[in-house]
Design a protein around this motif. Structure first.
Motif, PDB file in Angstrom:
ATOM      1  N   MET A 131      31.001  -6.552  21.963  1.00 30.21           N
ATOM      2  CA  MET A 131      30.137  -7.716  21.897  1.00 30.21           C
ATOM      3  C   MET A 131      30.155  -8.404  23.251  1.00 30.21           C
ATOM      4  O   MET A 131      30.552  -7.868  24.218  1.00 30.21           O
ATOM      5  CB  MET A 131      30.626  -8.678  20.841  1.00 30.21           C
ATOM      6  CG  MET A 131      31.382  -8.019  19.751  1.00 30.21           C
ATOM      7  SD  MET A 131      30.311  -7.029  18.734  1.00 30.21           S
ATOM      8  CE  MET A 131      31.518  -6.263  17.697  1.00 30.21           C
ATOM      9  N   SER A 132      29.744  -9.671  23.259  1.00 32.03           N
ATOM     10  CA  SER A 132      29.801 -10.309  24.533  1.00 32.03           C
ATOM     11  C   SER A 132      30.228 -11.736  24.451  1.00 32.03           C
ATOM     12  O   SER A 132      31.361 -12.014  24.231  1.00 32.03           O
ATOM     13  CB  SER A 132      28.494 -10.180  25.216  1.00 32.03           C
ATOM     14  OG  SER A 132      27.469 -10.572  24.370  1.00 32.03           O
ATOM     15  N   VAL A 133      29.325 -12.629  24.641  1.00 32.48           N
ATOM     16  CA  VAL A 133      29.709 -13.997  24.819  1.00 32.48           C
ATOM     17  C   VAL A 133      29.884 -14.778  23.544  1.00 32.48           C
ATOM     18  O   VAL A 133      28.941 -15.025  22.858  1.00 32.48           O
ATOM     19  CB  VAL A 133      28.577 -14.733  25.491  1.00 32.48           C
ATOM     20  CG1 VAL A 133      29.069 -15.991  26.073  1.00 32.48           C
ATOM     21  CG2 VAL A 133      27.915 -13.858  26.457  1.00 32.48           C
ATOM     22  N   ASN A 182      26.653   0.582  22.620  1.00 27.37           N
ATOM     23  CA  ASN A 182      27.973   0.088  22.986  1.00 27.37           C
ATOM     24  C   ASN A 182      27.787  -1.259  23.671  1.00 27.37           C
ATOM     25  O   ASN A 182      28.125  -1.472  24.820  1.00 27.37           O
ATOM     26  CB  ASN A 182      28.676   1.068  23.925  1.00 27.37           C
ATOM     27  CG  ASN A 182      27.829   1.414  25.120  1.00 27.37           C
ATOM     28  OD1 ASN A 182      26.612   1.452  25.036  1.00 27.37           O
ATOM     29  ND2 ASN A 182      28.456   1.674  26.245  1.00 27.37           N
ATOM     30  N   ASN A 183      27.205  -2.188  22.954  1.00 30.55           N
ATOM     31  CA  ASN A 183      26.843  -3.455  23.556  1.00 30.55           C
ATOM     32  C   ASN A 183      26.671  -4.521  22.499  1.00 30.55           C
ATOM     33  O   ASN A 183      26.796  -4.270  21.316  1.00 30.55           O
ATOM     34  CB  ASN A 183      25.555  -3.282  24.362  1.00 30.55           C
ATOM     35  CG  ASN A 183      24.469  -2.611  23.555  1.00 30.55           C
ATOM     36  OD1 ASN A 183      24.025  -3.138  22.544  1.00 30.55           O
ATOM     37  ND2 ASN A 183      24.053  -1.418  23.971  1.00 30.55           N
ATOM     38  N   GLY A 184      26.336  -5.728  22.965  1.00 27.96           N
ATOM     39  CA  GLY A 184      26.154  -6.842  22.052  1.00 27.96           C
ATOM     40  C   GLY A 184      24.719  -7.085  21.660  1.00 27.96           C
ATOM     41  O   GLY A 184      24.369  -8.144  21.161  1.00 27.96           O
ATOM     42  N   GLY A 185      23.870  -6.102  21.897  1.00 23.81           N
ATOM     43  CA  GLY A 185      22.462  -6.244  21.596  1.00 23.81           C
ATOM     44  C   GLY A 185      21.652  -5.829  22.810  1.00 23.81           C
ATOM     45  O   GLY A 185      22.182  -5.660  23.903  1.00 23.81           O
ATOM     46  N   MET A 186      20.355  -5.645  22.633  1.00 31.79           N
ATOM     47  CA  MET A 186      19.552  -5.183  23.752  1.00 31.79           C
ATOM     48  C   MET A 186      18.124  -5.696  23.649  1.00 31.79           C
ATOM     49  O   MET A 186      17.532  -5.704  22.581  1.00 31.79           O
ATOM     50  CB  MET A 186      19.548  -3.663  23.809  1.00 31.79           C
ATOM     51  CG  MET A 186      18.923  -3.100  25.065  1.00 31.79           C
ATOM     52  SD  MET A 186      19.059  -1.310  25.150  1.00 31.79           S
ATOM     53  CE  MET A 186      20.811  -1.132  25.442  1.00 31.79           C
TER      54      MET A 186
END
Length: 668
Positions: free
Chosen positions: A99-101, A490-494
């Motif tokens: 995820m990210s922030v 492999n991320n928090g969304g795109m």
């Protein structure tokens, strides 16, 4: 994250180093979907490259507040003739759902929280001269005595240091030490075996990216590495099911691929898959060791000897099928990736016409044992993706024709319009949650325009309506989004902008509910991703490729972070903590790209740079945005690097002190 460029694999497995743990998700142009993934730094955790289907294996997650780790990650779509080595920062997150922030972001976890086996391991000082200035037994002793964190830093070596540490003679010496040390390997790291293996992995990695610096690798090294790996895998304790052994074993399995010995060690792959049982589940490292065999298989297709070996003895196909069939109970649980990866890697063999007659019935069998939705969906979708990618002409044989459309209808049944410009497609969301989501998005418009001071859409932008796609969880996003939209997960969304100059173009961002926040409802990175849409429509002329033709990432991601946090009236505590470190001059941040920066620099320092300029130099922001809106990237770049240059660096430094002392506690 907005649209990020695809970083092609050009070395053994350099993937996580390439991916970013997004502070907000990713941006991607129509054919440029990239991951916003696991953290940071140019030498990151092991991952796998992707084939044309865009999906490598996933990986294990330690017990944490939410899933954050994985060995097999969806990486930028990579041609099969390119195979970079895996990089290896032990502290990098390895999961296809990074995820990210947000509060407690994964990259703020300590090494001990991420890797329980790292508990108590000190971060020792690291002197590159220990490895470049020693040879023979002295070199081996330095490697054995170094902390793994120290050896990790060697993945970044270039120039004379790369040659000094990793020229063939040095690698042969350490490979011979692997062979010698395996004779009395005690099943733990007390004799420095993890460092020995990691050093060898680093050597292959650096050699791939800097062959002229390192020099040629030839038959001497190949013989030495085969001798070392043979001895290790034959050692008495190499099969111990313990965290202590798992650390070396997991790295050694990855080393198989780094050395391109995928064919020679197919028996090791089979042994680990056939040996897995519930006792492995107590060890994060042993789970990684088992999961890493999928890297050996996934990337083996790029090694001609590997394909030849499987054609001579195709028993690995049955091993994969049996593993998936016998471990259906893992699906939906913490070790679900082990089963779904087995199916995916079985299906990948469909690309070889000589093996297709044997793979087809096995793939069909796994599809019959699983379903397009529900607990077994990760297996069904994984196998179905492979059939579409490698045997699409025979889709009726598998029941996988029109796959993206079928998956969309099955996984995203909810449709809702927030108004004339925002459409929502969701997997599962109630009326109250829909109303809250719409209110958050539509309310952000005025906030954005007040800060941006725009005069309307940029020229030739027809992205009048955006589709917001929301999966029910990070797991569902990971299961379906790649197959439906052809993106990395492999991320928090795109955010997928498409070509805004085309009438009828459909921009969308793809996200998911943050299941770790339940019972509270939140779509992860909702406002960050929506800012990318607004920024692209009102501030950045043209498509993504145009927008990053000069370094604009400081603005793209920094502004998305700034708007997201400010609109939600949340202090960005992690950014304020970074401010106290005074890591970057402002002038350096203007050079930030997705390739040269880690998560912290892209998101937190991007936020700080944008906030500083908005607070102290609003006229400069207006000037730069004027150029961005006109598509005059060179003029904007000149203003940043020549007109401003380093003139603000001293004031910036003072502002950082104020920010860290509480000046950034208030929202903008």
């Amino acid at each position: 994250m907005r649209r990020t460029p695809v970083r092609r694999r050009t070395g053994p497995l350099a993937a996580l180093a390439i991916s970013l743990c997004l502070g907000g998700g990713l941006l991607a142009a129509p054919s440029q979907a990239t991951p916003a993934a696991a953290p940071p730094t140019p030498s990151a955790a092991p991952t796998t490259a992707q084939g044309p289907d865009g999906a490598g294996p996933l990986g294990p997650a330690p017990s944490a507040a939410r899933p954050v780790e994985a060995e097999h990650v969806r990486d930028a779509r990579t041609p099969l003739d390119q195979r970079p080595p895996l990089s290896a920062d032990r502290d990098a997150l390895r999961h296809d759902y990074d995820m990210s922030v947000a509060p407690a972001t994964p990259d703020t976890l300590s090494p001990e929280q991420r890797h329980p086996s790292a508990r108590g391991r000190a971060r020792a000082a690291c002197d590159v001269g220990d490895f470049t200035g020693n040879t023979g037994a002295a070199l081996v002793e330095k490697v054995r005595g170094a902390a793994p964190d120290c050896v990790n830093t060697l993945f970044n070596l270039t120039g004379a240091d790369a040659r000094g540490a990793f020229r063939e003679e040095q690698m042969v010496t350490v490979a011979d030490a692997l062979r010698a040390g395996s004779a009395d390997y005690p099943g733990d790291g007390s004799t420095g075996m993890p460092q020995i293996v990691l050093f060898l992995r680093a050597g292959y990695f650096v050699h791939w990216y800097n062959p002229d610096d390192v020099g040629e690798y030839g038959p001497a090294l190949r013989a030495a590495i085969q001798g070392g790996l043979d001895a290790f895998f034959d050692s008495a304790h190499a099969g111990d099911v313990t965290d202590a052994n798992g650390e070396t074993l997991a790295e050694a399995v990855t080393l198989i691929d780094s050395a391109e010995e995928n064919a020679r060690y197919l028996p090791v792959v089979k042994r680990l898959l056939e040996g897995y049982d519930a006792s492995y589940d107590d060890s994060w490292w042993m789970l990684n060791a088992v999961n890493n065999v999928y890297t050996v298989l996934f990337r083996g297709h790029q090694v001609p000897e590997f394909v030849d070996a499987v054609e001579r003895d195709p028993s690995i196909l049955r091993t994969l099928s049996d593993f998936a069939a016998q471990h259906l109970d893992l699906l939906g649980g913490e070790q679900s990736y082990l089963t779904s990866n087995a199916g995916r890697e079985l299906g990948r063999f469909l690309q070889h016409a000589t093996l297709r007659p044997e793979v087809t019935p096995l793939a069909r069998g796994l599809l019959r044992r699983s379903e397009i939705t529900g607990r077994t969906a990760p297996l069904w979708v994984g196998v179905a993706e492979m059939t579409a990618a490698y045997d699409g002409a025979n889709c009726a044989t598998y029941g996988t024709c029109d796959l993206p459309e079928r998956l969309t209808e099955a996984a995203l049944p909810v449709r809702h319009a927030c108004g004339p410009s925002i459409d929502i497609r969701a997997q599962e969301i109630n009326a109250e949650q829909l109303a809250a989501t719409c209110a958050s998005l539509t309310g952000q418009d005025a906030f954005f325009h007040d800060i941006a001071r725009d005069s309307g859409p940029v020229a030739d932008d027809h992205n009048e309506t955006i589709e917001v796609t929301a999966f029910d969880s990070s797991t569902d996003y990971q299961t379906y989004a790649g197959a439906i939209f052809g993106i990395d997960t492999n991320n928090g969304g795109m955010y997928l902008e498409g070509d805004p100059s085309v009438e009828g173009n459909k921009p969308r961002f793809i996200a998911y509910e943050a299941e770790w926040l339940r019972p509270d409802f939140a779509i992860w990175n909702l406002n960050h991703e929506y800012t990318h849409y607004l920024d692209g429509r009102f501030n950045m002329h043209g498509d993504f490729a145009a927008g990053v033709s000069t370094p604009t990432v400081w603005w793209i991601e920094g502004f998305a972070e700034y708007v997201s946090y400010s609109y939600r009236d949340l202090p960005y505590e992690e950014a304020a903590a970074e401010a106290g470190k005074h890591t970057y001059p402002l002038s350096t941040l203007f050079d930030t790209t997705y390739e040269n920066a880690d998560t912290t620099r892209v998101y937190r320092w991007g936020y700080l740079a944008v906030r500083y300029l908005l607070e102290r130099h609003r006229d400069d922001v207006d000037t730069v945005l004027g150029h961005y809106r006109a598509g005059d990237w060179r003029a904007a770049r000149q203003h940043l690097t020549r007109t401003i240059g380093s003139d603000y660096d001293a004031d910036w430094d003072a502002w950082l002190t104020e920010c860290a002392a509480g000046g950034c506690a208030r929202t903008a």
